[in-house]
Motif scaffolding. Structure first.
Motif, short mmCIF file in Angstrom:
data_model
loop_
_atom_site.label_atom_id
_atom_site.label_comp_id
_atom_site.label_asym_id
_atom_site.label_seq_id
_atom_site.Cartn_x
_atom_site.Cartn_y
_atom_site.Cartn_z
N TYR A 127 32.38 42.27 -62.37
CA TYR A 127 33.83 42.18 -62.28
C TYR A 127 34.46 43.55 -62.51
N VAL A 128 35.77 43.62 -62.20
CA VAL A 128 36.55 44.83 -62.48
C VAL A 128 37.78 44.45 -63.28
N ASP A 129 38.17 45.33 -64.19
CA ASP A 129 39.40 45.16 -64.95
C ASP A 129 40.43 46.13 -64.39
N VAL A 130 41.61 45.61 -64.10
CA VAL A 130 42.67 46.40 -63.49
C VAL A 130 43.99 46.14 -64.20
N GLU A 131 44.95 47.05 -64.01
CA GLU A 131 46.26 46.85 -64.60
C GLU A 131 47.34 47.26 -63.60
N ALA A 132 48.55 46.76 -63.83
CA ALA A 132 49.66 47.08 -62.94
C ALA A 132 50.94 47.13 -63.75
N ARG A 133 51.92 47.82 -63.17
CA ARG A 133 53.25 47.89 -63.78
C ARG A 133 54.29 47.74 -62.67
N LEU A 134 55.36 47.05 -62.98
CA LEU A 134 56.47 46.85 -62.05
C LEU A 134 57.65 47.65 -62.57
N GLU A 135 58.22 48.50 -61.70
CA GLU A 135 59.31 49.39 -62.09
C GLU A 135 60.43 49.34 -61.07
N GLU A 136 61.62 49.72 -61.50
CA GLU A 136 62.71 49.93 -60.56
C GLU A 136 62.41 51.19 -59.77
N PHE A 137 62.57 51.12 -58.48
CA PHE A 137 62.33 52.27 -57.62
C PHE A 137 63.38 53.34 -57.89
N GLY A 138 62.93 54.55 -58.07
CA GLY A 138 63.84 55.67 -58.27
C GLY A 138 64.20 55.94 -59.72
N THR A 139 64.14 54.92 -60.58
CA THR A 139 64.47 55.15 -62.00
C THR A 139 63.23 55.07 -62.87
N ASP A 140 62.17 54.44 -62.36
CA ASP A 140 60.92 54.22 -63.10
C ASP A 140 61.14 53.36 -64.35
N ARG A 141 62.24 52.62 -64.41
CA ARG A 141 62.49 51.72 -65.55
C ARG A 141 61.47 50.59 -65.52
N LEU A 142 60.68 50.47 -66.58
CA LEU A 142 59.62 49.47 -66.65
C LEU A 142 60.20 48.07 -66.80
N LEU A 143 59.72 47.14 -65.95
CA LEU A 143 60.20 45.76 -65.98
C LEU A 143 59.13 44.79 -66.45
N ALA A 144 57.88 45.02 -66.03
CA ALA A 144 56.79 44.11 -66.39
C ALA A 144 55.45 44.84 -66.23
N THR A 145 54.46 44.37 -66.96
CA THR A 145 53.10 44.89 -66.82
C THR A 145 52.15 43.72 -66.68
N ALA A 146 50.97 44.00 -66.16
CA ALA A 146 49.94 42.97 -66.04
C ALA A 146 48.57 43.60 -66.17
N ARG A 147 47.66 42.81 -66.64
CA ARG A 147 46.26 43.22 -66.73
C ARG A 147 45.44 42.05 -66.23
N GLY A 148 44.41 42.35 -65.47
CA GLY A 148 43.61 41.27 -64.91
C GLY A 148 42.14 41.59 -64.81
N ARG A 149 41.35 40.54 -64.73
CA ARG A 149 39.90 40.65 -64.47
C ARG A 149 39.65 39.96 -63.14
N PHE A 150 39.04 40.72 -62.23
CA PHE A 150 38.82 40.24 -60.87
C PHE A 150 37.34 40.25 -60.55
N PHE A 151 36.92 39.23 -59.81
CA PHE A 151 35.52 39.08 -59.43
C PHE A 151 35.36 39.33 -57.94
N PRO A 152 34.71 40.44 -57.56
CA PRO A 152 34.48 40.70 -56.14
C PRO A 152 33.61 39.62 -55.52
N LEU A 153 33.95 39.25 -54.29
CA LEU A 153 33.17 38.24 -53.57
C LEU A 153 31.90 38.87 -53.02
N SER A 154 30.89 38.05 -52.88
CA SER A 154 29.64 38.53 -52.30
C SER A 154 29.86 38.88 -50.84
N SER A 155 29.13 39.87 -50.38
CA SER A 155 29.27 40.31 -48.99
C SER A 155 28.81 39.25 -48.03
#
Length: 158
Positions: free
Chosen positions: A130-158
């Motif tokens: 698996y991979v652990d990833v994170e994200a952030r949601l911001e207002e465009f142009g101001t970079d004001r932080l609105l929300a964050t997320a962290r997740g664990r994702f499982f790549p599918l088999s080829s």
């Protein structure tokens, strides 16, 4: 593939010009009807992510139809947008489509409707299954932080 102008809302101007679209690692077939990213879903979010030096970035404008509290987006819609960005980052990191194993969202401020937002995804760590990833949601142009997320994702088999 470079972004087509119709994929990026006009409010973002040339900000995304020249960035390569980050697919989900399947050539566009597997997720074609996905509510979050599928271009063929009739009422979906149609999230598009683009590669950056640090990960992925997505232009977002949340329509009023997804209002939760007065004047703000429904929290589930915010989570869905962030889940798509996390999924694109997981696909970028693994080179394969990936599915959500878990996601945690932190709501920092009410997420406004009908204004340009950006979501940025980055890699936290890769593991054997698996991979652990994170994200952030911001207002465009101001970079004001609105929300964050962290997740664990499982790549599918080829």
């Amino acid at each position: 593939m470079t972004p087509k102008a119709s994929w990026v809302p006009p409010a973002f101007g040339e900000y995304f010009a020249g960035l390569e679209e980050q697919g989900y690692g399947d050539g566009g077939r597997l997720y074609d009807r996905c509510f979050g990213c599928g271009p063929a879903h009739p009422t979906g979010l149609h999230v598009r992510c683009f590669r950056t030096a640090d990960g992925v970035i997505a232009p977002i404008v949340i329509p009023t139809v997804y209002e939760g509290p007065p004047g703000a987006s429904h929290g589930g819609i915010v989570a869905a947008y962030l889940d798509e960005v996390l999924g694109a980052m997981a696909a970028r990191a693994s080179g394969r489509p990936a599915v959500t194993g878990e996601i945690t969202v932190r709501y920092v401020k009410p997420v406004p409707l009908e204004i340009p937002l950006v979501a940025r995804g980055s890699l936290v760590a890769t593991h054997a299954r698996y991979v652990d990833v994170e994200a952030r949601l911001e207002e465009f142009g101001t970079d004001r932080l609105l929300a964050t997320a962290r997740g664990r994702f499982f790549p599918l088999s080829s």
